[in-house]
Design a protein around this motif. Structure first.
Motif, short mmCIF file in Angstrom:
data_model
loop_
_atom_site.label_atom_id
_atom_site.label_comp_id
_atom_site.label_asym_id
_atom_site.label_seq_id
_atom_site.Cartn_x
_atom_site.Cartn_y
_atom_site.Cartn_z
N UNK A 129 39.86 61.19 43.69
CA UNK A 129 39.18 62.16 42.95
C UNK A 129 37.95 61.41 42.54
N UNK A 130 37.31 60.55 43.13
CA UNK A 130 36.00 60.18 42.77
C UNK A 130 35.78 58.89 42.25
N UNK A 131 37.25 58.26 41.65
CA UNK A 131 37.13 57.11 40.81
C UNK A 131 38.02 56.14 41.54
N UNK A 170 19.62 74.40 46.36
CA UNK A 170 20.85 74.21 45.74
C UNK A 170 20.95 72.53 45.06
N UNK A 171 21.40 72.45 43.84
CA UNK A 171 21.81 71.01 43.51
C UNK A 171 23.37 71.18 43.23
N UNK A 172 24.01 70.24 43.36
CA UNK A 172 25.42 70.24 43.06
C UNK A 172 25.96 68.90 42.78
N UNK A 173 26.99 69.23 41.84
CA UNK A 173 27.87 67.85 41.63
C UNK A 173 29.41 68.12 41.50
N UNK A 174 30.08 67.03 41.52
CA UNK A 174 31.50 67.26 41.38
C UNK A 174 32.08 66.69 40.04
N UNK A 175 32.86 67.62 39.35
CA UNK A 175 33.52 66.96 38.29
C UNK A 175 35.19 67.01 38.37
N UNK A 176 36.01 66.15 37.91
CA UNK A 176 37.24 66.22 37.99
C UNK A 176 37.77 67.21 36.94
N UNK A 177 38.87 67.86 37.51
CA UNK A 177 39.48 69.09 36.36
C UNK A 177 40.75 68.43 35.65
#
Length: 469
Positions: free
Chosen positions: A126-128, A356-363
């Motif tokens: 999850x990105x970490x 478009x700009x985008x980022x991912x965040x953990x839920x």
């Protein structure tokens, strides 16, 4: 016990496998010259004797409550999904077991790192990054050489970076692994990127678009020509959005060509080309060839330079739909980036369909997240705190999320469709459009991040960078 009390050192957690930990309900406490000490809620001679036979060591058991044992197990050992267990029947080789484990738990990258005193393996979830194994220093070169051989790299070359690829095939699935080696102070660092070949699970409506954003995006990609650009840092999910778009556009009547580095997914019916710059197969030269292949839609993995940008513009002007990614901080900054590359403003205005700009965040884990009052210190200095953010949700950790406090990730978008009024802004080099965004109710990354906080989807730690002015 508090959350941190359930963490055990990596050198202890790797004394036993995840399967053994769950099967026997044991948690490693200590290793010494005499044997191992484990926590357990079953202090019996039969368990002690069985463990001594299985592990070949003298065993000491320390009493612990069943509830605490569950907490320790969830915090330190990932349980494999039983459904797919037969898919990874590898040999007893450590490396192959590690690859199987990483694929099972959904890791995107595996890092092999060597330092003066120790060597370790970290997995990105999850990105970490999280440390999973400690390797003996004398074993590290052996593992590195095995990886390099599997990836077709030169094991005698330790002074220069190298790139390779490993293909894994099992009864139930296939996947590729991109291998990168880097010479460091104490030896070679190896990073493996796990590339899934299955794109069936990627759907545009499940990535994170709001209803309004999805409608706006679908309108722009239905145009027969023009450019669709997605911006964001590495690892923000840009390529996944592109693949979901291609999957939607893919049909028997359309010729779709892609040039990628690397090819992360394979899609039936799409002609995909792997970038090979060492032999001259780069983005710009391949794009030039694509124009002679009667394409309808072209996907370029990334616009890195003016040469590639010019070829993309040319493709769009000659009646093709071009999809690509670019590294900028916002959707509007993409315009400035193209101008900096030397692309005339009038060409950008006439070819760009959407930025478009985008980022991912953990839920946050829905089972254990907790609500608390928001404090001024939670937010950046210049940030004006909306009244709706009187409370925030924060990560806690439970058995369902392996005590990370998070489950999965969600994309956050900022979509600017290039309409008539905006075309004039671009042609005249008017790059300040804050008023335009407000008048046209375009939701920025920052606004979407605030909405996720309001809804309790994510934590302030995850969206903090998006709130900084």
């Amino acid at each position: 016990m508090i959350k941190e009390d359930y963490k055990i050192p990596v050198h202890l957690s790797q004394l036993i496998s995840s399967e053994q930990a769950y099967q026997y309900g044991i948690i490693p406490v200590e290793e010494n010259e005499y044997g191992f000490t484990f926590r357990s809620n079953n202090i019996s001679n039969s368990l002690k004797q069985e463990l001594e036979i299985v592990l070949g060591k003298s065993i000491t058991l320390v009493a612990e409550s069943e509830e605490n044992i569950k907490q320790f197990l969830a915090s330190n050992f990932r349980r494999r999904e039983q459904v797919n267990s037969e898919a990874f029947q590898y040999s007893s080789d450590f490396l192959e077991k590690l690859l199987a484990t990483a694929k099972h738990i959904g890791s995107s990258d595996i890092h092999f790192e060597i330092y003066e005193e120790k060597c370790r393996v970290r997995l990105r979830l999850d990105g970490k990054l999280k440390e999973y194994f400690i390797i003996e220093k004398d074993q590290y070169p052996i593992i590195v050489n095995k990886l390099k051989i599997k990836a077709g790299l030169d094991i005698s070359e330790k002074r220069l970076p190298q790139d390779g690829r490993i293909s894994i095939k099992t009864e139930l699935e296939e996947f590729d692994i991109r291998v990168s080696s880097l010479p460091t102070l104490h030896g070679e660092k190896i990073v493996l990127r796990i590339l899934s070949k299955d794109a069936d699970h990627i759907e545009l409506n499940e990535l994170g678009f709001t209803v309004k954003e999805l409608k706006s995006y679908l309108e722009t990609i239905k145009k027969p020509n023009g450019i669709v650009l997605i911006s964001g840092p590495t690892g923000s999910g840009k390529t996944t959005t592109l693949y979901a778009t291609l999957k939607l556009l893919n049909d028997d009547k359309t010729n779709i060509l892609t040039i990628e580095d690397p090819i992360e997914y394979t899609l039936e019916g799409i002609n995909q080309v792997q970038l090979k710059e060492n032999i001259g197969l780069d983005f710009s030269s391949t794009l030039r060839t694509f124009l002679r292949q009667d394409p309808d839609i072209i996907m370029v993995g990334e616009i890195r330079d003016a040469k590639t940008a010019n070829m993309a513009i040319r493709a769009a002007l000659t009646g093709h739909l071009v999809l690509s990614t670019i590294h900028t901080n916002s959707a509007w900054a993409t315009i400035s980036r193209l101008i900096d590359m030397g692309i005339p403003a009038f060409l950008i205005a006439s070819t760009l369909n959407v930025s478009i700009a985008q980022r991912l965040v953990r839920q946050l884990c829905s089972n254990c997240k907790t609500e608390r009052p928001a404090e001024i210190s939670d937010f950046p200095e210049q940030f004006t705190i909306p009244k709706e953010l009187a409370t925030l949700y924060e990560a806690v950790g439970c058995d369902a999320c392996y005590f990370t406090g998070y489950q999965g990730r969600k994309a956050v978008y900022e979509i600017i469709s290039i309409k008539k009024a905006l075309v004039e802004h671009i042609k005249n080099n008017h790059l300040e459009i804050d008023n335009y965004l407000k008048e046209n109710e375009i939701i920025t990354l920052k606004a979407n991040a605030i909405q996720l906080l309001r809804d309790g989807v994510t934590s302030i730690e995850e969206v903090y960078p998006l709130l900084i002015e």
